[in-house]
Scaffold this active site. Structure first.
Site, mmCIF file in Angstrom:
data_model
loop_
_atom_site.group_PDB
_atom_site.id
_atom_site.type_symbol
_atom_site.label_atom_id
_atom_site.label_comp_id
_atom_site.label_asym_id
_atom_site.label_seq_id
_atom_site.Cartn_x
_atom_site.Cartn_y
_atom_site.Cartn_z
ATOM 1 N N CYS A 50 15.347 55.395 3.675
ATOM 2 C CA CYS A 50 15.952 56.725 3.574
ATOM 3 C C CYS A 50 17.030 56.700 2.494
ATOM 4 C CB CYS A 50 16.607 57.243 4.875
ATOM 5 S SG CYS A 50 15.424 57.529 6.192
ATOM 6 N N GLY A 73 12.356 56.982 0.315
ATOM 7 C CA GLY A 73 11.687 57.731 1.374
ATOM 8 C C GLY A 73 10.780 58.783 0.794
ATOM 9 N N ASN A 110 21.131 57.109 6.574
ATOM 10 C CA ASN A 110 20.275 55.974 6.207
ATOM 11 C C ASN A 110 20.664 54.802 7.100
ATOM 12 O OD1 ASN A 110 20.235 53.665 3.393
ATOM 13 N ND2 ASN A 110 18.689 53.987 4.938
ATOM 14 N N GLY A 111 19.676 54.254 7.820
ATOM 15 C CA GLY A 111 19.956 53.112 8.705
ATOM 16 C C GLY A 111 19.305 53.323 10.052
ATOM 17 N N TYR A 114 13.839 44.047 -2.738
ATOM 18 C CA TYR A 114 12.775 45.029 -2.914
ATOM 19 C C TYR A 114 13.214 46.497 -2.895
ATOM 20 C CZ TYR A 114 8.738 47.928 -1.781
ATOM 21 O OH TYR A 114 7.806 48.919 -1.778
#
Ligand code: SF4
Length: 458
Positions: free
Chosen positions: A2, A30, A105-106, A246
């Site tokens: 995200c 995302g 995000n998380g 990544y």
């Protein structure tokens, strides 16, 4: 995964196009849904969300005509809750103290317990995301000012959150005390921005000011910018090392480190620790292994060549999973070139092996193209454990490096001539952060010690 993005200006202006462009730059974080929320000149909270990529979910032209002082946006990759529009973010609500919208995000590791507790007290949830517990926790503290209620809610959370929160008169950016996910602060003229990664600020020509620190809450309002701390509950930092391996875009700067340079250094260290004198050239799994492969080639003195072409336009939107498509499998996306491969011993670099299915198929395609030997080199340690902090990894039983009793067995299963991984110490050295400030849990199983309990008293 995200991506979050937010902006706050000193007066109403056309902010929504900046949000659109910021999300566009964060698209790699995302691809399932995108959304924006803003406070208009009338003080009302408005939001718009859609499924798919940013350009499919949002109307750039329409957004570019909307004036607002504050706005936030989100690109979604589901790690908690199904991939449906009600789970798309920003999550927006009007509660007793006014409007609030959140981009997250998380993964909040004690969200389930908190949710159960709140539901037992009568709360009705609209979505199945972990993020919604933050709004409910705030609503249960309606005697407090919105910022105090937010900080009170954050104190109760465990796990990972980098947040952009919009109130009627403020933008708040908050990062969990462990600092799992990145969050950066920027500025252009009288407008402050927050973004998951610096590449989003580059696109809108905002200057990067600094990272939001782990455990920091930055408040941007009429008075300018101020910083508060979430009372410390973290025993140590846990920045996600996989962001460097990544997830993050290579042109992002995280904590002062350029992701591209870190990734290349991973390849160099891999070459130093696991050389391959038999190989004639170094190649990559596009695009995940490309940068590390160039680092490996540099350090080994072997030439780097592209051997596989990736079709960049393949996505769920375009290709339906019919029987024929399933049979074609990975070849729809990746096509090896016989003219470059035939008769050569190769080093193939990738960033990681997760399930092992793609690598096995690509190796088989390369063999069919005449590769004489295939020496697989992975620019991170074996992924043996699932992630609970915002990355959608499979269960332990599905992870290739955990499924096989030894790396020798994994090597035989994917039918390569040799297989070597980057050592954990080399990963840490390439990133250049102290080991005790990094999360390496998917490699070594050392998860956050804090409990996952959701019990609390309001
Ligand atoms: S478990 Fe792995 S992917 Fe998840 S936060 Fe830690 S390092 Fe990142």
């Amino acid at each position: 995964m995200c991506g979050v993005f937010g902006a706050f200006a000193q007066k109403d202006k056309l902010l929504l196009e900046d949000i659109y462009l910021g999300l566009f730059a964060l698209q790699h974080r995302g691809q399932e849904a995108a959304g924006v929320a803003w406070i208009g000149p009338d003080g009302m909270l408005q939001s718009f969300k859609g499924m798919g990529l940013v350009h499919e979910a949002l109307d750039q032209k329409r957004l570019s005509q909307i004036a607002a002082r504050g706005a936030i946006g989100h690109v979604r990759y589901s790690t908690s809750g199904a991939s449906i529009i009600t789970n798309a973010q920003p999550l927006a609500a009007n509660y007793a103290k006014g409007p609030v919208a959140i981009s997250h995000n998380g993964n909040i590791t004690n969200a389930e317990g908190i949710r159960l507790n709140l539901e037992n007290r009568g709360a009705i949830f609209q979505s199945t995301t972990d993020t919604e517990v933050i709004i409910h926790l705030m609503a249960h503290q309606s005697h407090k000012a919105p910022l105090d209620a937010l900080i009170d809610a954050l104190e109760r959370l465990n796990g990972a959150y980098s947040l952009a929160v919009l109130f009627k008169d403020a933008l708040v950016a908050a990062r969990d005390p462990w600092g799992f996910r990145p969050l950066v602060l920027g500025r252009r003229d009288d407008t402050y921005y927050v973004a998951s990664e610096s590449c989003a600020l580059d696109l809108i020509r905002a200057e990067v000011i600094r990272n939001i620190e782990p455990g920091e809450v930055v408040v941007i309002n009429d008075g300018g910018l101020s910083s508060l701390r979430i009372p410390l509950k973290a025993k140590r930092h846990y920045f996600c090392s996989f962001e460097y391996v990544y997830f993050a875009r290579p042109d992002s700067i995280i904590d002062g480190r350029c992701v591209y340079i870190v990734r290349k250094e991973m390849g160099r260290r891999l070459a130093a620790a696991s050389p391959c004198s038999r190989a004639q050239l170094v190649t990559d799994m596009p695009d995940s292994g490309t940068i590390a492969a160039t680092g490996y080639a540099d350090a080994s003195g072997l030439p780097y060549e592209r051997t596989i072409v990736r079709n960049r336009y393949v996505g769920r939107t375009f290709i339906q999973p019919t029987q024929k498509v399933r049979e074609l499998g990975v070849q729809i996306k990746l096509n090896p070139m016989r003219e470059v491969i035939d008769g050569k011993p190769l080093v193939v670099v990738d960033d990681s092996i997760v399930r092992g299915t793609t690598v096995a198929k690509v190796v088989s395609m390369m063999r069919k193209c005449g590769a004489r030997e295939i020496h697989m080199r992975i620019s991170s340690p074996p992924v043996r454990f699932p992630c609970y902090y915002g990355i959608d990894t499979p269960t332990r039983q599905e992870l290739a490096a955990a499924r096989f009793a030894s790396l020798e067995d994994l090597k035989s299963s994917i039918e390569v001539d040799s297989l070597a991984y980057l050592k954990e110490s080399d990963l840490v050295a390439a990133i250049g952060m102290p080991r005790d400030e990094l999360c390496l849990a998917c490699f070594n199983g050392e998860y956050l010690e804090e409990g996952n309990e959701g019990g609390f008293e309001l």
